[in-house]
Design a protein around this motif. Structure first.
Motif, PDB file in Angstrom:
ATOM      1  N   GLY A 159      46.085  39.324  32.376  1.00  0.00           N
ATOM      2  CA  GLY A 159      45.915  37.859  32.799  1.00  0.00           C
ATOM      3  C   GLY A 159      47.218  36.891  32.503  1.00  0.00           C
ATOM      4  O   GLY A 159      47.348  35.879  33.116  1.00  0.00           O
TER       5      GLY A 159
ATOM      6  N   THR B  69      40.034  40.393  34.690  1.00  0.00           N
ATOM      7  CA  THR B  69      41.455  40.924  34.649  1.00  0.00           C
ATOM      8  C   THR B  69      41.880  41.774  33.610  1.00  0.00           C
ATOM      9  O   THR B  69      43.131  41.968  33.276  1.00  0.00           O
TER      10      THR B  69
ATOM     11  N   ARG C 200      50.923  38.592  35.987  1.00  0.00           N
ATOM     12  CA  ARG C 200      50.212  37.778  36.946  1.00  0.00           C
ATOM     13  C   ARG C 200      50.949  36.360  37.434  1.00  0.00           C
ATOM     14  O   ARG C 200      51.943  36.040  37.108  1.00  0.00           O
TER      15      ARG C 200
ATOM     16  N   PRO D  61      46.050  34.977  41.087  1.00  0.00           N
ATOM     17  CA  PRO D  61      44.875  34.916  40.098  1.00  0.00           C
ATOM     18  C   PRO D  61      43.545  35.024  40.341  1.00  0.00           C
ATOM     19  O   PRO D  61      42.530  35.177  39.536  1.00  0.00           O
TER      20      PRO D  61
END
Ligand SMILES: [Zn+2]
Ligand SMILES: [Zn+2]
Length: 330
Positions: free
Chosen positions: A31, A26, A16, A292
């Motif tokens: 993540g 995610t 990420r 993100p």
């Protein structure tokens, strides 16, 4: 340990960009921020120390880790205080960062990451042995197998006693050498660097890890924005690579948005990544450093669109989006 015909194992620990984004949207791709590992020969190389390095530390046990930092933005070093081996007296951690940053990694570790009032443990109180160095574009780093004091002496010359004092039970240490020396043990891999000027404020370094026996290559090119016609330096640097790990922060629509303008942020859309991979004739292209805000659904579509675009170009290119916790072996 790698077995049979596997010479390099690449694992994704954090894929990420910018900030960790845990949560329902995610879970498929993950993540955690930038962290990858490459196991080759007896060496364990880590590319960037974003939040993904925490899980790496929980799952992997080694006496020596070698970390290369692409640059020193938060998402590439923020996991280091939570990497458990930083606190182990039995562990040696070698860290390399680009010479051209306006502050050194060592200064950032001492005055920000491991310093009061930002963090409760000071760098000098972490128990691991550390060698922190800066690397320039004119250097290559050879990863050597060093087993004996004789090997050590041959590699380090007069400095060997100093190194021996830091880490007496030294095994498989690597070193940065600028010359060819007949006594040097053979390297198991070489790490080359290439400067990337397209990321604010100080650019980044791309790294190329070449396995000695087979010539297999993995190139790491994160936090980079495309140039018109493709990034010629990167295309040359990654020519014929087995794996190119390339920034793919945005969809095409996001990159060309006139609403929230992201041009100049120093990141790529997936199409530019495919174009570089195609022009460089790489075998596998790994998209990574996802925005993100991009959910699993967006990244999944991006992966599908990237595969279709590679086909449209006529590229013999296997395209995948990096998934946290998975590996590629070559
Ligand atoms: Zn980043
Ligand atoms: Zn960055």
């Amino acid at each position: 340990m790698l077995v049979n015909d596997i010479y390099m194992k690449l694992t994704f620990w954090g894929v990420r960009g910018s900030i960790p984004v845990p949560g329902e949207s995610t879970v498929k791709f993950g993540g955690n921020t930038s962290c990858y590992s490459i196991e080759t020969g007896k060496h364990f190389i880590i590319l960037d120390a974003g939040s993904g390095i925490r899980n790496l530390g929980k799952e992997i046990s080694r006496k020596v880790f070698i970390i290369f930092f692409s640059h020193l933005h938060h998402d590439h070093h923020q996991g280091l205080p939570f990497f458990k081996w930083m606190y182990s007296p039995d562990c040696l951690i070698n860290m390399y960062s680009p010479l051209r940053m306006n502050r050194s990694l060592s200064s950032i570790l001492k005055t920000e990451l491991f310093d009061s009032p930002m963090f409760p443990v000071l760098l000098n109180d972490t128990k691991s042995k550390k060698i922190i160095e800066e690397v320039s574009t004119t250097e290559s780093i050879r990863l050597l197998d060093i087993h004996t004091k004789k090997d050590l002496k041959a590699v380090f010359g007069k400095k060997w006693e100093e190194i021996n004092e830091i880490y007496p039970s030294l095994e498989n240490l690597h070193t940065k050498v600028h010359f060819s020396h007949p006594k040097l043990p053979k390297e198991t891999a070489v790490v080359d660097v290439c400067e990337n000027l397209s990321h604010p404020q100080n650019g980044t370094f791309f790294y190329k890890i070449t396995e000695h026996k087979t010539g297999k290559k993995i190139v790491y090119a994160t936090d980079t924005e495309p140039f018109k016609g493709g990034d010629f330096n990167l295309i040359k640097f990654s020519q014929g690579a087995d794996i190119l790990i390339h920034d793919s922060q945005f969809t095409e629509k996001q990159y060309y948005s006139r609403g929230f303008v992201v041009q100049g942020f120093g990141h790529s859309d997936y199409k530019s990544a495919v174009e570089v991979g195609f022009a460089a004739g790489v075998k596998n292209l790994v998209l990574t450093h996802f925005d993100p805000n991009n959910s699993d659904t967006v990244v999944e579509k991006m992966e599908k669109d990237a595969k279709a675009y590679a086909k449209e170009l006529g590229a013999k290119l296997n395209v995948i989006a990096a998934r946290e916790g998975t590996s590629l072996e070559i």
